[in-house]
Design a protein around this motif. Structure first.
Motif, short mmCIF file in Angstrom:
data_model
loop_
_atom_site.label_atom_id
_atom_site.label_comp_id
_atom_site.label_asym_id
_atom_site.label_seq_id
_atom_site.Cartn_x
_atom_site.Cartn_y
_atom_site.Cartn_z
N LEU A 44 1.11 -1.41 0.16
CA LEU A 44 -0.21 0.01 0.41
C LEU A 44 0.97 1.12 -0.12
CD1 LEU A 44 -1.92 0.51 3.13
CD2 LEU A 44 -0.04 -0.49 3.22
N ILE A 45 2.02 1.54 1.02
CA ILE A 45 2.76 2.47 0.47
C ILE A 45 3.37 3.08 -0.98
CG2 ILE A 45 5.06 1.16 0.70
CD1 ILE A 45 5.88 3.36 2.94
N HIS B 245 -5.02 1.87 -2.96
CA HIS B 245 -4.44 2.59 -1.29
C HIS B 245 -5.63 2.83 -0.77
CE1 HIS B 245 -3.26 5.39 1.28
NE2 HIS B 245 -2.36 4.62 1.94
N ARG C 152 -5.98 1.28 2.58
CA ARG C 152 -5.42 1.52 3.91
C ARG C 152 -7.00 1.59 4.65
NH1 ARG C 152 -1.72 5.70 5.77
NH2 ARG C 152 -2.66 6.57 7.47
N PHE D 206 -6.16 -1.91 12.94
CA PHE D 206 -4.55 -0.85 13.80
C PHE D 206 -5.89 0.35 14.30
CE2 PHE D 206 -1.96 -3.49 10.93
CZ PHE D 206 -0.52 -3.86 11.62
N ALA E 112 8.01 -2.54 7.53
CA ALA E 112 7.48 -0.92 8.15
C ALA E 112 7.33 -0.87 10.15
CB ALA E 112 6.27 -0.67 8.19
N GLY E 113 6.84 -2.26 10.55
CA GLY E 113 6.59 -2.31 11.82
C GLY E 113 8.05 -2.20 13.00
N THR F 71 11.69 0.62 11.58
CA THR F 71 11.91 2.16 11.92
C THR F 71 11.77 2.19 13.29
OG1 THR F 71 9.74 1.41 11.81
CG2 THR F 71 10.25 2.79 10.08
N ARG G 28 8.61 10.75 -4.21
CA ARG G 28 7.30 10.32 -5.30
C ARG G 28 7.63 10.55 -6.47
NH1 ARG G 28 5.90 8.93 -1.11
NH2 ARG G 28 4.46 9.35 0.71
N SER H 285 8.35 13.17 11.21
CA SER H 285 8.54 11.61 10.51
C SER H 285 7.86 10.71 10.70
CB SER H 285 9.37 12.12 12.39
OG SER H 285 10.20 12.56 12.17
N GLY I 87 5.51 11.25 8.56
CA GLY I 87 4.92 11.34 6.87
C GLY I 87 3.88 12.14 7.24
N HIS J 194 -0.80 8.51 2.80
CA HIS J 194 0.62 7.72 3.60
C HIS J 194 0.48 7.70 4.84
CE1 HIS J 194 0.16 5.73 -0.64
NE2 HIS J 194 0.19 6.90 -1.00
N CYS K 98 1.87 7.15 8.78
CA CYS K 98 2.00 5.85 9.13
C CYS K 98 0.80 5.39 9.74
CB CYS K 98 3.28 5.86 9.89
SG CYS K 98 3.93 4.67 10.91
N GLY L 42 0.85 2.71 11.74
CA GLY L 42 1.71 2.51 12.94
C GLY L 42 2.23 3.59 14.05
C1 HEM Z 1 8.93 5.27 14.67
C2 HEM Z 1 8.66 4.53 13.90
C3 HEM Z 1 8.65 4.38 12.58
C4 HEM Z 1 8.54 5.65 12.03
C5 HEM Z 1 9.76 6.71 11.95
C6 HEM Z 1 7.68 5.05 10.45
C7 HEM Z 1 6.90 5.91 9.42
C8 HEM Z 1 6.67 6.71 8.91
C9 HEM Z 1 6.50 6.82 7.56
C10 HEM Z 1 7.32 8.44 6.84
C11 HEM Z 1 5.61 6.65 7.12
C12 HEM Z 1 5.12 7.22 5.07
C13 HEM Z 1 5.46 7.03 3.71
C14 HEM Z 1 5.64 7.91 2.47
O1 HEM Z 1 4.73 8.64 2.83
O2 HEM Z 1 5.59 7.61 1.45
C15 HEM Z 1 5.05 5.33 7.01
C16 HEM Z 1 4.13 4.60 6.28
C17 HEM Z 1 3.45 3.29 6.34
N1 HEM Z 1 3.67 3.01 8.51
FE1 HEM Z 1 5.73 3.57 9.22
N2 HEM Z 1 6.78 4.54 10.52
C18 HEM Z 1 7.02 3.79 11.64
C19 HEM Z 1 6.55 2.73 12.45
C20 HEM Z 1 5.39 2.12 12.19
C21 HEM Z 1 4.73 0.84 12.62
C22 HEM Z 1 5.17 0.56 14.12
C23 HEM Z 1 4.17 0.51 11.84
C24 HEM Z 1 3.76 -1.05 11.98
C25 HEM Z 1 2.12 -1.00 11.93
C26 HEM Z 1 4.05 0.72 10.68
C27 HEM Z 1 3.35 0.84 9.02
C28 HEM Z 1 2.93 1.51 8.19
C29 HEM Z 1 2.10 1.21 7.56
C30 HEM Z 1 1.66 0.28 7.32
C31 HEM Z 1 2.84 2.68 6.07
C32 HEM Z 1 1.92 3.02 4.89
C33 HEM Z 1 0.96 3.80 5.18
C34 HEM Z 1 0.37 4.24 3.59
O3 HEM Z 1 0.89 4.16 2.50
O4 HEM Z 1 -0.64 4.28 3.41
N3 HEM Z 1 5.03 2.28 10.38
N4 HEM Z 1 5.54 4.92 8.20
#
Ligand code: HEM
Length: 399
Positions: free
Chosen positions: A85-86, A93, A97, A104, A239-240, A243, A291, A341, A343, A347, A349, A351
């Motif tokens: 999905l990212i 999406h 989502r 979640f 992703a989870g 990061t 992008r 941080s 986003g 999109h 995050c 999580g």
């Molecule tokens: C400190 C920890 C984390 C940071 C800094 C972070 C950062 C990000 C960022 C910047 C994006 C956006 C990417 C974009 O716009 O291209 C994103 C998307 C995402 N994150 Fe995180 N994330 C973290 C933890 C997590 C966790 C724990 C999960 C699990 C559940 C997770 C799941 C996702 C998913 C599934 C997306 C895609 C969302 C979408 O495309 O609609 N993330 N994350």
């Protein structure tokens, strides 16, 4: 001439280790001297001011994710399996989502607190008295994988294997690009387990992904097919994990370098949420996303043509003085203002609630055992990935 200059003009290259080790001087120059930057060598544009990054990430008609959200993937014109999905745009999406958001929810994430705490205790207790340990190997690499693994329903004995696979895909050689072909990893690995889970439902996200009915982008009510479930599970596991692991490394480094603020947090745990936000702002684990430019757009008076790649420099935007007073200074007492941080836009995050919970709990449990520490930067290794920036090895020396 410093590494940010080529014949005097500011130069930014996300693959140059001399820059990514400490990108902030270059980021500062980009904000001031080249708010719309173009890199000829790798053929991409970049914006670095808070306002531009925020506006761009919100403009999903112009800046799309369907061709990738990582520079080398956009450039490689890679194909992805359904469910990443990212790397999708509406309406597909929106469909994935909404489905994930049902699973979640903040309520469900916050209900994991005791599990997160237990996982912290399990990693940290054995380190007490050791005097020195690698916080990435012993803590950052364990707790987040354990939590996302059990939430998804990945059997515990497989957590380490999953982490290694995700790491090896994300990891690039120093100064090298990520191999866009590596995205093929997504979807491999859990086939048999998912089949088994389909027949033996449990209280986990994998079961919900298998059984939830939803309306897809064509208006048809259906369930996800096995390939989509496989992909989503892998995306979430990746992703989870990586990061939050990187966040834990930055937490150790930044607080070691700001002992006075660390002491204040140790004495007053109510400061923890603000400290977590400030660490995220100051050292974002995902410092840039990219992008594909779907239509011509004018940025700072210059046309960025359709077909270009645009990099959004979150690491630069988060320190923009226009948004954050003394943005280059780490200050847990600064007035609360949202950073980028996690986003921005559609999109953002999924999580974030879980990541913040993990961050707060990790810091609390760490301080309980180790109120003061140093980091050994001589032997530390900064991860060379071009997607997520952080420590691969970070020895902590307990005083
Ligand atoms: C400190 C920890 C984390 C940071 C800094 C972070 C950062 C990000 C960022 C910047 C994006 C956006 C990417 C974009 O716009 O291209 C994103 C998307 C995402 N994150 Fe995180 N994330 C973290 C933890 C997590 C966790 C724990 C999960 C699990 C559940 C997770 C799941 C996702 C998913 C599934 C997306 C895609 C969302 C979408 O495309 O609609 N993330 N994350």
């Amino acid at each position: 001439m410093d590494s940010s200059s080529q014949a005097g003009a500011v130069y930014f290259d996300p693959y140059q280790p001399e820059i990514s080790t400490d990108p902030y001087p270059v980021f500062r120059r980009l904000r001031e001297e080249a708010p719309l930057y173009y890199n000829q060598e790798h053929d991409f544009y970049a914006v670095s001011r808070f306002e531009d990054v925020e506006r761009g990430l919100q403009d999903r008609e112009t800046f799309i994710s369907g061709k990738g959200a990582i520079l080398e993937i956009i450039k490689a014109e890679a194909e992805f399996p359904p469910g990443v999905l990212i790397f999708t745009d509406p309406p597909v999406h929106t469909m994935y989502r909404q489905l994930l958001q049902r699973m979640f929810t903040p309520k469900r994430m916050l209900s994991l607190e005791s599990k997160v705490r237990e996982a912290c205790v399990r990693s940290l207790d054995p380190l007490v008295g050791s005097g020195r340990f690698d916080i990435i190997e012993q803590f950052g690499g364990q707790m987040p994988m354990h939590i996302i693994g059990s939430l998804l329903g990945i059997p515990e004995q497989d957590h380490q294997k999953v982490r290694e696979r995700v790491d090896s895909v994300m990891r690039t050689e120093v100064g090298q690009k990520m191999d866009a072909g590596d995205t093929a990893y997504i979807g491999e690995g859990f086939e048999d387990y998912i089949e088994w889970r389909a027949k033996n439902p449990a209280d986990d996200v994998m079961t919900e992904l298998l059984t939830t009915e939803f309306k897809d982008e064509t208006g048809t009510m259906r369930k996800l097919d096995r390939d989509e479930v496989l992909t989503l599970v892998n995306v979430l596991a990746g992703a989870g994990n990586e990061t939050t692991n990187r966040f834990i490394g930055w937490m150790a480094k930044v607080l070691a370098e700001h002992p006075e603020q660390r002491r204040q947090i140790a004495e007053n745990r109510a400061l923890i949420p603000a400290a977590v936000e400030e660490i995220l702002r100051f050292e974002p684990p995902a410092p840039h996303m990219s992008r594909y430019v779907a239509r011509d757009v004018v940025v700072h008076g210059q046309t960025v043509p359709k077909g270009s790649a645009m990099m959004f420099l979150v690491g630069a935007a988060n320190r923009d003085e226009r948004r954050f007073e003394n943005g280059e200074t780490f200050n847990i007492h600064r007035p609360a203002r949202s950073h980028l941080s996690f986003g921005y836009g559609i999109h953002t995050c999924v999580g974030a609630v879980l990541a913040r919970l993990e961050g707060r709990t990790a810091l609390d449990e760490f301080l309980k055992r180790f109120p003061e520490w140093d980091v050994d930067l001589e032997t530390a290794v900064l991860s060379p990935t071009s997607t997520v920036r952080g420590w691969e090895t970070l020895p902590v020396v307990v005083r």
